[in-house]
Design an enzyme around this catalytic site. Structure first.
Site, PDB file in Angstrom:
ATOM      1  N   ASP A   1       5.616   0.086  -2.394  1.00 52.91           N
ATOM      2  CA  ASP A   1       5.042  -1.072  -3.102  1.00 52.91           C
ATOM      3  C   ASP A   1       4.966  -0.782  -4.596  1.00 52.91           C
ATOM      4  OD1 ASP A   1       1.957  -3.064  -2.893  1.00 52.91           O
ATOM      5  OD2 ASP A   1       4.020  -3.583  -3.435  1.00 52.91           O
TER       6      ASP A   1
ATOM      7  N   GLY B   1      -7.064  -6.709  -3.653  1.00 53.87           N
ATOM      8  CA  GLY B   1      -6.926  -7.243  -2.295  1.00 53.87           C
ATOM      9  C   GLY B   1      -8.258  -7.211  -1.561  1.00 53.87           C
TER      10      GLY B   1
END
Ligand SMILES: CN(C)C[C@H]1CC[C@H](N2C(=O)NCc3cnc4ccc(-c5cc(Cl)c(O)c(Cl)c5)cc4c32)CC1
Length: 339
Positions: free
Chosen positions: A132, A21
């Site tokens: 997550d 990310g």
């Protein structure tokens, strides 16, 4: 002129090994021990609204000390950057391992899943939820043991796990129905659902809920409709069905999971989920550090136990790693000339 002046003399940076990310992850060597580490580098200007995720991740990782959770060794913050010095996992993502083998046999899936359940049981015991959980966030160390990463979305809601967290986060294919529906939810129950998706992915090699059309995907998740391939055993089907319960209150809880017959099959003992890291300091490591720094042992112990997540914290944990691997508990007298 070094691109990363704050690391000079402390870590010798090598190639970029991945990106997550808003971060770049580089391999590096810790100068005093010669041990490999992963350095997660984040530019504050690029982070923008994601900045709180980093402070969340750092705060969480400082509290998490478990053999199946990627260890944080040091945090370096500058005006423009964050550097997280992390445990290196040479075998990469579990996701790639599953893809390389198409799918895993039950015995192999069981070994991985027992380690994942141990990590999640520990996180919930400390009062966090990961939120997550997915194969991309499960790495493998040199002995193919699981290391859970990326705590940017984890939460330690005020008042422990019982309070609700009303933020939608995580990856849709692994997201629980109540999360999709934007309802209030419990972090621990969301992690239980994601573990069901993970177990299915380990045993099948594909996802239980998948659709290129996002609203079709949400519909499948909300109704909990998935198919079970014929190679799944009855016990594994039962366990997956008990994790992938649309009603979070009917989902199997961690205590029941720890002694479920599919997980204990062939082991005959419940999963030992507690951290294998010892509470008190390791004498060999303390002695080596006190000699190196020319300090009295008791002063060295006091300084280590401030757990400042500075270079001393990193050096202590990496000496411990050397000991665990059977290497000499020694610091390189002068930092290694690996430049
Ligand atoms: C969600 N994925 C795409 C993200 C990728 C990021 C790069 C990873 N990686 C490699 O690519 N090669 C090898 C490798 C070796 N050791 C690592 C140690 C720690 C981390 C790490 C730890 C934390 Cl806590 C974290 O937040 C992040 Cl982003 C990374 C990554 C490592 C790694 C694999 C997963």
């Amino acid at each position: 002129m070094s691109l990363y002046p704050e690391l000079k003399g402390l870590y010798h940076l090598r190639e970029t090994i991945g990106s997550g990310g808003f971060a770049k992850v580089k391999l590096a060597y810790h100068a005093l021990t010669g041990e490999k580490v992963a350095v997660k580098i984040m530019d504050k200007r690029q982070l923008g609204p994601e900045l709180p995720r980093v402070t969340t991740e750092i705060a969480a990782m400082k509290e998490l000390c478990h053999h199946h959770i990627c260890k944080l060794f040091q945090v370096i913050e500058t005006e423009t950057r964050f550097y997280l010095i992390l445990e290196y996992c040479p075998e990469g993502e579990l996701f790639d391992y599953i893809v390389s083998k198409d799918r895993l046999e039950e015995d192999e899936a069981r070994i991985f899943f027992r380690q994942i359940v141990a990590a999640v049981a520990y996180i919930h015991d400390v009062g966090f939820a990961h939120r997550d959980l997915k194969p991309e966030n499960l790495l493998l160390d040199e002995e193919q043991n699981i290391k859970l990463i990326d705590f940017g979305l984890c939460a330690k809601p005020k008042g422990g796990m019982s309070s609700y967290l009303a933020t939608l986060c995580g990856s849709p294919a692994y997201a629980a129905p109540e999360l999709i529906a934007g309802k209030q939810y419990l972090g621990s129950e969301v992690d239980q659902w994601s573990m069901g998706v993970l177990l299915y992915a380990l045993l099948c090699g594909f996802l239980p809920f998948d659709d290129e059309n996002i609203s079709q995907l949400y519909k499948k998740i909300k109704h909990g409709t998935y198919s079970s391939p014929e190679w799944l055993s009855e016990e594994s089907k039962e366990l997956i069905a008990h994790l992938l319960q649309v009603d979070p209150k009917r989902r199997i809880t961690i205590p029941d999971l720890l002694q479920h017959e599919w997980l204990t099959h062939g082991f005959n003992v419940p999963i030992e989920w507690q951290s294998k890291y010892k509470k008190n300091l390791d004498d060999d490591c303390v002695i080596e550090l006190s000699v190196h720094h020319g300090k009295k042992r008791v002063d060295m112990e006091d300084e280590i136990q401030e757990w400042k997540y500075d270079y001393l914290t990193a050096t202590y944990f990496l000496l411990l790693e050397k000991k665990r691997k059977g290497k000499p508990v020694r610091l390189l007298l002068k930092p290694s000339n690996r430049e």
